[in-house]
Design a protein around this motif. Sequence first.
Motif, short mmCIF file in Angstrom:
data_model
loop_
_atom_site.label_atom_id
_atom_site.label_comp_id
_atom_site.label_asym_id
_atom_site.label_seq_id
_atom_site.Cartn_x
_atom_site.Cartn_y
_atom_site.Cartn_z
N ASN A 129 0.82 -1.21 0.00
CA ASN A 129 0.00 0.00 0.00
C ASN A 129 0.86 1.27 0.00
OD1 ASN A 129 -2.61 -1.28 -0.07
ND2 ASN A 129 -2.08 -2.05 1.95
N LEU A 130 2.06 1.18 0.54
CA LEU A 130 3.00 2.30 0.44
C LEU A 130 3.35 2.55 -1.03
CD1 LEU A 130 4.74 4.29 2.21
CD2 LEU A 130 6.59 2.65 1.89
N ALA A 131 3.51 1.47 -1.79
CA ALA A 131 3.80 1.59 -3.22
C ALA A 131 2.63 2.28 -3.94
CB ALA A 131 4.05 0.21 -3.83
N PHE A 132 1.41 1.99 -3.51
CA PHE A 132 0.23 2.65 -4.09
C PHE A 132 0.28 4.15 -3.85
CE2 PHE A 132 -4.00 4.39 -3.84
CZ PHE A 132 -4.60 3.91 -4.99
N VAL A 133 0.53 4.54 -2.59
CA VAL A 133 0.59 5.97 -2.26
C VAL A 133 1.72 6.64 -3.05
CG1 VAL A 133 1.00 7.64 -0.40
CG2 VAL A 133 -0.44 5.64 0.01
N LYS A 134 2.86 5.98 -3.14
CA LYS A 134 3.99 6.52 -3.90
C LYS A 134 3.62 6.69 -5.38
CE LYS A 134 8.81 5.81 -5.06
NZ LYS A 134 9.49 4.88 -5.89
N GLY A 135 2.98 5.68 -5.95
CA GLY A 135 2.58 5.75 -7.36
C GLY A 135 1.64 6.91 -7.63
N VAL A 136 0.70 7.15 -6.71
CA VAL A 136 -0.25 8.24 -6.89
C VAL A 136 0.46 9.59 -6.72
CG1 VAL A 136 -2.30 9.37 -5.93
CG2 VAL A 136 -2.28 6.89 -6.24
N LEU A 137 1.22 9.74 -5.64
CA LEU A 137 1.90 11.02 -5.39
C LEU A 137 2.92 11.36 -6.47
CD1 LEU A 137 2.48 10.95 -1.52
CD2 LEU A 137 0.71 12.18 -2.78
N ASN A 138 3.62 10.34 -6.97
CA ASN A 138 4.63 10.56 -8.02
C ASN A 138 4.01 10.71 -9.41
OD1 ASN A 138 6.79 10.47 -6.26
ND2 ASN A 138 7.16 8.29 -6.56
N MET A 139 2.71 10.39 -9.51
CA MET A 139 2.00 10.46 -10.80
C MET A 139 2.76 9.65 -11.85
SD MET A 139 0.89 14.48 -10.55
CE MET A 139 -0.12 14.50 -12.03
N GLU A 140 3.15 8.43 -11.47
CA GLU A 140 4.05 7.59 -12.27
C GLU A 140 3.58 7.32 -13.69
OE1 GLU A 140 4.72 3.99 -10.06
OE2 GLU A 140 6.02 4.99 -8.63
N ASP A 141 2.33 6.99 -13.84
CA ASP A 141 1.90 6.56 -15.18
C ASP A 141 0.67 7.31 -15.68
OD1 ASP A 141 0.08 5.37 -13.48
OD2 ASP A 141 0.08 3.44 -14.50
N VAL A 142 0.55 8.59 -15.34
CA VAL A 142 -0.57 9.36 -15.88
C VAL A 142 -0.27 9.72 -17.33
CG1 VAL A 142 -1.27 10.22 -13.62
CG2 VAL A 142 0.27 11.59 -15.01
N PHE A 143 -1.30 9.70 -18.16
CA PHE A 143 -1.05 9.90 -19.58
C PHE A 143 -0.86 11.37 -19.96
CE2 PHE A 143 -5.73 9.16 -19.35
CZ PHE A 143 -6.18 10.41 -19.77
N SER A 144 -1.15 12.28 -19.05
CA SER A 144 -0.92 13.70 -19.35
C SER A 144 0.47 14.14 -18.91
CB SER A 144 -1.98 14.57 -18.67
OG SER A 144 -1.84 14.49 -17.27
N ASN A 145 1.30 13.17 -18.61
CA ASN A 145 2.68 13.46 -18.23
C ASN A 145 3.44 13.93 -19.47
OD1 ASN A 145 4.93 13.54 -16.63
ND2 ASN A 145 5.09 11.34 -16.35
N PRO A 146 4.23 14.94 -19.51
CA PRO A 146 4.74 15.77 -18.42
C PRO A 146 3.95 17.04 -18.18
CG PRO A 146 6.05 16.22 -20.34
CD PRO A 146 4.99 15.20 -20.75
N ALA A 147 2.86 17.27 -18.89
CA ALA A 147 2.13 18.53 -18.78
C ALA A 147 1.72 18.85 -17.34
CB ALA A 147 0.90 18.51 -19.67
N ASN A 148 1.35 17.84 -16.58
CA ASN A 148 0.89 18.05 -15.21
C ASN A 148 1.86 17.52 -14.16
OD1 ASN A 148 -1.69 19.31 -15.70
ND2 ASN A 148 -2.25 17.36 -16.64
#
Length: 162
Positions: free
Chosen positions: A32-51
């Motif tokens: 679950n720590l990995a989940f929080v990290k993934g969300v906070l780091n925005m690891e795989d959002v498709f609007s990356n790098p704009a946001n």
Amino acid sequence: MNSRTIKSILAASFALYFIFIAFNNISDYASNLAFVKGVLNMEDVFSNPANQWRAIHWPWAVPVFYGMIIIWESATAIILGRGAVAMFKAGNDSEKFKQAKEMVSMGYLMSFVQWFVFFVTLAGEWFLMWQSETWNAQSTAFSMTMITLGLLLFHHLVPEEV
């Protein structure tokens, strides 16, 4: 079965749910720590790098945010549990039941804040969790928001008969 008993059982059931949430987050801390990290780091959002400027990459932030979530869930479980027990114990005493009911209302409100504010709003919209294929919990958060609102409405709109 009267509405006081039903309200007490619903509150106790939701307290149990939050006990399990907190337990799972503690006992399976790394996943679950990995989940929080993934969300906070925005690891795989498709609007990356704009946001990507919204992402939080500070190493200390992930365990702090996750710890706050666990504390919030634990507090919600305790408040709902204490309120449910007090509602059961109130019996026919309307004043005691009303006081216990206020505690349960606080627990339901805490649940709403967790699911709607923390997960749907902050994680979902600010950190764009909805764009993630790996770290998307939007449907769960929305379902829990609706369950919480249903419980809160029943808790306040259905009159208690003795």
